[in-house]
Design a protein around this motif. Structure first.
Motif, PDB file in Angstrom:
ATOM      1  N   GLU A  76      32.720  -9.280 -55.478  1.00 25.22           N
ATOM      2  CA  GLU A  76      32.563  -8.445 -54.303  1.00 25.22           C
ATOM      3  C   GLU A  76      32.760  -9.306 -53.063  1.00 25.22           C
ATOM      4  OE1 GLU A  76      30.359  -6.373 -51.069  1.00 25.22           O
ATOM      5  OE2 GLU A  76      29.165  -7.691 -52.336  1.00 25.22           O
TER       6      GLU A  76
ATOM      7  N   ARG B 105      33.704  -7.043 -46.257  1.00 29.31           N
ATOM      8  CA  ARG B 105      33.261  -7.443 -44.912  1.00 29.31           C
ATOM      9  C   ARG B 105      33.154  -8.948 -44.740  1.00 29.31           C
ATOM     10  NH1 ARG B 105      29.034  -3.119 -43.155  1.00 29.31           N
ATOM     11  NH2 ARG B 105      29.717  -1.390 -44.394  1.00 29.31           N
TER      12      ARG B 105
ATOM     13  N   ILE C 200      36.059  -5.823 -55.269  1.00 30.47           N
ATOM     14  CA  ILE C 200      35.711  -5.000 -54.112  1.00 30.47           C
ATOM     15  C   ILE C 200      36.052  -5.770 -52.845  1.00 30.47           C
ATOM     16  CG2 ILE C 200      33.820  -3.814 -52.937  1.00 30.47           C
ATOM     17  CD1 ILE C 200      32.478  -3.656 -55.750  1.00 30.47           C
TER      18      ILE C 200
ATOM     19  N   GLN D  84      36.393  -4.201 -49.711  1.00 32.12           N
ATOM     20  CA  GLN D  84      36.249  -3.224 -48.648  1.00 32.12           C
ATOM     21  C   GLN D  84      36.074  -3.861 -47.263  1.00 32.12           C
ATOM     22  OE1 GLN D  84      33.231  -0.528 -49.733  1.00 32.12           O
ATOM     23  NE2 GLN D  84      33.706   0.941 -48.125  1.00 32.12           N
ATOM     24  N   ARG D  85      36.598  -3.170 -46.280  1.00 28.24           N
ATOM     25  CA  ARG D  85      36.491  -3.533 -44.879  1.00 28.24           C
ATOM     26  C   ARG D  85      36.848  -5.006 -44.595  1.00 28.24           C
ATOM     27  NH1 ARG D  85      31.676  -1.372 -41.041  1.00 28.24           N
ATOM     28  NH2 ARG D  85      32.004   0.447 -42.315  1.00 28.24           N
TER      29      ARG D  85
ATOM     30  N   ASN E  40      38.724  -1.753 -55.070  1.00 35.81           N
ATOM     31  CA  ASN E  40      38.339  -1.048 -53.854  1.00 35.81           C
ATOM     32  C   ASN E  40      38.924  -1.805 -52.663  1.00 35.81           C
ATOM     33  OD1 ASN E  40      37.125   0.104 -51.656  1.00 35.81           O
ATOM     34  ND2 ASN E  40      35.089   0.253 -52.595  1.00 35.81           N
TER      35      ASN E  40
ATOM     36  N   SER F 262      39.435  -0.013 -49.743  1.00 42.54           N
ATOM     37  CA  SER F 262      39.286   0.918 -48.631  1.00 42.54           C
ATOM     38  C   SER F 262      38.935   0.163 -47.347  1.00 42.54           C
ATOM     39  CB  SER F 262      38.236   1.974 -48.953  1.00 42.54           C
ATOM     40  OG  SER F 262      37.092   1.386 -49.461  1.00 42.54           O
TER      41      SER F 262
ATOM     42  N   TYR G  39      40.335   2.682 -54.908  1.00 44.12           N
ATOM     43  CA  TYR G  39      39.796   3.250 -53.681  1.00 44.12           C
ATOM     44  C   TYR G  39      40.666   2.831 -52.506  1.00 44.12           C
ATOM     45  CZ  TYR G  39      35.646   4.656 -56.187  1.00 44.12           C
ATOM     46  OH  TYR G  39      34.784   5.265 -57.056  1.00 44.12           O
TER      47      TYR G  39
END
Lengths: 441, 481
Positions: A345, A348, A369, A371-372, A393, A395, A417
């Motif tokens: 993960e 951010r 993951i 994300q962002r 992911n 996204s 995602y």
């Protein structure tokens, strides 16, 4: 038939042991009288007592048989051999009183033979006709029973239903002893049903008396298995119900059953169908300790995916807002755990196209993951090199429709995602056209 | 005369910590075999370094509907009750069950059907009433368990039973067990956070012990976030007091505490030190998580405009999502007011209006962010309600009493099979006819989803090992995706 009738009838299995013991004693005394004198009175008394006890046994046997549920053929022979035992014993006593010793001995020998036959038939009715043979062979046969090669070849009746019925029902509901006129040991018997009607109605478990009774609470009178035996397990009940619901076929295999049912069937047989529920993890060597320690000191969360596995679940959750230099150093250290990283993960973290290059080729990375961050199509293209990636992911990144061909080309990918990216509706439609199986929530 | 050595030992260790240190540490006792041979990231003391089962879920949001929501007006559709409306509950159905003192004296127990229409929704065809239009829209993501049952018939014991596995107070809450078992995934926030809706009738009290740590080390207790600008009481520095001052003060305090810990060896001192440190980090992390200014307009459309009002259920759901995004392990929300003994139609409409949209929004929002795959969302109360009316049944009004024998709970995400309706009640909605799920089964399943074997996560206290599911509980594997 009154309750008292059956009450005394139920003493039959107890009382039958009296003539057996007494008449065997008479035979023993008869044998010993050759060497020891003075046994004559004892022999006479034993013969009379044996005859009377046989009479009582026969009477209680009548009462028990009036309850029904026994194979009529076996019952006929049991009854008459039993009565003969009493008559022969009586004859032996009478002939002994008239000093016809040889006649008495022959009659007694006959009584013992008839008694053995009657006893065996009685045992067959109570315990089933395979009872005696059970300690030999049968157990091995069960152990050696080959498991079906694959889930699809599990036969509904032969592999699932019959073993349950055999183990839990057939001791009372068999061809020999069919309590309630129900025989659950054969196909015909199951189809025929019992005194209370159809035991199993194809496609309708609610009309199936068998299902109703095994699902009652054990305190109910109609509950099965009777006589305080433990209830069927949830799995056993489920298998019987599904079989009846799916049409009660005696030949079909589980192919038509739904996935959860197939799973239960397979695990019931001890087959390895657990993959869907407990995924098998790849074997990897232990992670280098120094790198784990260093990353941990830098605030990165590292854990084994599960006990006993060296695969790692790594999270940068406490590393958000870190500087690009720090992140670069983190990822450099992370590369030493390339073999072990399973879940990662990195959301951010200010991850750029440049930084993500170091993730190329992680062999076991399955869930990623990201994300962002600020990844563009350029950065996304690195991910193609991840052979085991099944969950991605990305996204809240900057990728566009241009990434669609690359992403849809990742055949191992199961979930993607792309929420809040620059992928347009057209891009999504394109993705769906290429990969209708890919879940893109 | 006391031997100086024994005297020193007696001073240094209290009995419990001595036993712990003498090679029988609670973690090592129960789970020693599960520990790998090296030290991985382990923020603080916890039982498991690695979960024994590969986890399906890593986080939980538990939307506790306190008071006992009626299953009849929400999810458990009973058309037969329409025919029986107003007729007395047959004894063949009740089977002599003891009722509460509130309706046991009633001369009749008239059955009530739901005045609200039911329809099947989504591909899964799950039944949802018109009171829950938003939940209906996400029905395919939910798994409805219609056959939950409990052993308790009154609020507090039932709630305590659900939260701690025992009806008497004093055991650790689910969130505490999870924090103890799995530790934290975020060093800057507690792993167990609790929020109570302010926009709900406070009809039945909630006590902080429901999220208490019981006999577990105190750092595993739930931390309550309050509504308003100061969600954690006494967290901000007083005016004129700088962060540097705070740090200086905490360092000095830590030195004192460490000295005490070395002298007495009481593990609670170490807990206290770590809690001060956590509080210091929370001085930054909590205002950040509490600041909704980075949430775009559509988020408030999704959760409802009430989400702008801190402390409402909608705002708490949004906060829950923000905490989940920050890897908080267990977020527990409470929404009171479901205890509708009378005036049920008006009250339940209001309750549903306050909770329906935010609950559904949370599921939808987690899903689109890719978080629902490893976040378990649970919606449910401590028991169900009776199929008969408590008090007078009129054309427009009725009430329902407590009913522990069956009620509906839904779960979503985190390895739960979506679109599944599990279990079944009889046509009266009074007894369970298929696949009953006991509270301990539910708890065992919840732990299993997080990779924990409920029989292995234990803590030794007062001479015996305790666990969340006490001596019962079976994982309901049928619910797994």
């Amino acid at each position: 038939m009154t309750d008292w009738t059956l009450f005394f009838g139920h003493f039959h299995p107890l009382w039958v042991h009296l003539p057996i013991g007494i008449l065997l004693l008479a035979a023993l005394l008869e044998l010993l009288s050759r060497y020891i004198s003075g046994l004559e009175k004892g022999i006479s008394l034993s013969l009379l007592a044996g005859a009377v006890a046989a009479g009582f046994s026969a009477w209680s046997g009548f009462l028990l048989a009036s309850g029904g549920g026994y194979n009529t053929d076996t019952l006929f022979w049991h009854q008459w051999t039993g009565i003969c035992v009493g008559l022969l014993a009586l004859g032996a006593w009478l002939s002994r009183r008239r000093k016809a010793l040889y006649v008495s001995r022959i009659l007694l020998a006959g009584a013992v033979v008839f008694m053995s036959v009657a006893g065996h038939l009685g045992g067959s009715m109570t315990h089933g006709d395979t009872y005696l043979a059970l300690p030999f062979g049968k157990k091995e046969a069960i152990l050696a029973k080959k498991l079906p090669a694959e889930v699809d070849s599990i036969r509904l009746y032969a592999d699932l239903v019959q073993p349950v019925l055999e183990a839990r029902c057939a001791s009372c509901h068999n061809g020999q002893k069919s309590n309630g006129d129900l025989d659950l040991s054969s196909e015909e018997g199951i189809r025929k049903g019992g005194r209370s009607g159809a035991a199993a109605v194809p496609g309708d478990e609610h009309k199936s008396e068998l299902i109703r009774r095994i699902m009652l609470t054990p305190d109910k009178k109609a509950f099965m298995p009777a006589n305080g035996q433990p209830p069927l397990t949830k799995t056993e009940i489920a298998l019987l119900r599904w079989w009846i619901q799916s049409g009660m076929d005696f030949r079909k295999t589980v192919t038509e059953w739904k996935e959860p049912q197939r799973f239960v069937a397979a695990t019931y047989l001890g087959m390895e169908a657990g993959e869907k529920r407990e995924p098998r993890l790849p074997d990897v060597p232990e992670a280098p300790e120094a790198a784990v320690r260093k990353l941990t000191e830098r605030g990165i969360l590292i854990r084994p995916v599960k006990a006993g596995s060296h695969l790692l679940d790594i999270s940068f959750a406490s590393r958000r807002g870190t500087s690009p230099e720090n992140l670069k150093e983190d990822l450099k250290l992370l590369a030493e755990l390339k073999q072990q990283v399973f879940w990662l993960e990195l959301s951010r973290c200010g991850l750029t196209d440049e930084a993500i290059r170091s993730l190329a080729g992680y062999p076991h990375l399955s869930r990623l993951i990201l994300q962002r961050n600020s990844l563009t199509d350029n950065g996304i293209s690195v991910l193609i090199s991840l052979p085991e990636l099944s969950f991605l992911n990305v996204s809240e990144n900057l990728l566009t429709d241009q990434s669609i061909p690359a992403l849809s080309g990742m055949k191992q990918l199961k979930k993607l995602y792309i929420w809040q990216t620059q992928v347009t509706e057209t891009g999504r439609a394109d993705l769906f056209r290429r990969r209708p199986d890919l879940a893109t929530p | 005369m006391k031997n100086p050595l024994t005297q020193h030992l007696a001073d240094t260790f209290n009995r419990r910590s001595f036993l712990t240190k003498a090679g029988l540490g609670f973690g090592s006792l129960a789970l020693g075999s599960l520990l790998p041979g090296r030290i991985y990231s382990d923020p603080g003391e916890r039982a498991l370094v690695a979960p024994p089962i590969a986890p399906r879920a890593k986080r939980v949001v538990y939307l506790f509907q306190s008071g006992g929501p009626s299953q009849f007006e929400t999810f458990d559709y009973k058309p037969f009750l329409e025919k029986m409306h107003g007729k007395d509950l047959p004894e063949s159905v009740r089977k002599g069950q003891r009722l509460t003192g509130m309706s046991a004296q009633q001369s009749s127990l008239p059955l009530v059907s739901s005045p609200y229409a039911f329809a099947q929704h989504g591909k899964s065809g799950a039944w949802v009433s018109e009171l829950m239009p938003h939940t209906a829209k996400v029905a395919d993501d939910l798994c409805f368990v219609k056959s939950m049952f409990t052993e308790q018939i009154n609020h507090d014991p039932a709630l305590t039973f659900f939260q701690t596995g025992n009806q008497l107070a004093g055991r650790p809450s689910i969130g505490s067990w999870i924090s103890y078992g799995l530790g934290s995934d975020n060093d800057n926030l507690p792993s167990f956070i609790v929020m109570v809706s302010k926009d709900a009738p406070q009809d039945q009290p909630l006590y902080a012990r429901l999220w208490g740590n019981g006999f577990l080390p105190s750092k595993h207790q739930g931390v309550q976030f309050r509504s308003g600008t100061d969600p954690v009481l006494f967290l901000s520095n007083p005016e004129g007091y700088s962060t540097a001052d705070r740090r200086y003060m905490l360092d000095a305090l830590k030195d004192l505490n460490t000295a005490q810990e070395e002298l007495y060896g009481d593990p609670e001192i170490a807990n206290r030190i770590s809690q001060y440190e956590m509080a210091f980090r929370m001085q930054t992390s909590v205002p950040e998580v509490n600041d909704l200014s980075d949430e775009p307009e559509w988020v408030f459309d999704l959760y409802g405009q009430e989400a702008r009002n801190p402390g409402t259920f909608a705002a708490n759901c949004l906060m829950a999502r923000r905490l989940i995004e920050r890897n908080v392990k267990f977020v527990q929300l409470y929404h009171q007011g479901w205890d509708q003994h009378g005036n049920l139609p008006t009250a339940i409409t209001k309750q549903c209006k306050a909770t329906d949209q935010p609950s559904a929004a949370l599921v939808q929002d987690l899903k689109q962010r890719g978080l629902l795959d490893d976040t378990l969302v649970v919606w449910g109360g401590e028991f169900g309600r009776t199929n008969y009316s408590q008090g007078k049944l009129t054309k427009t009004d009725y009430g329902r009493d407590h009913h522990p024998r069956c009620f509906t709970v839904w779960m979503a995400g985190g390895g739960i099979q979506p679109g599944l309706t599990y279990g079944e009640t009889d046509e009266f909605g009074y007894n369970i006819v298929r696949n009953p799920v006991h509270v301990h089964d539910f708890q065992a399943t919840l732990l299993y989803l997080l990779g924990i074997d409920h029989e292995k996560l234990t803590y030794e206290f007062q001479g015996r090992r305790f666990r969340l599911t006490d001596v019962a509980g079976t994982v309901v594997k049928d619910l797994l995706a």
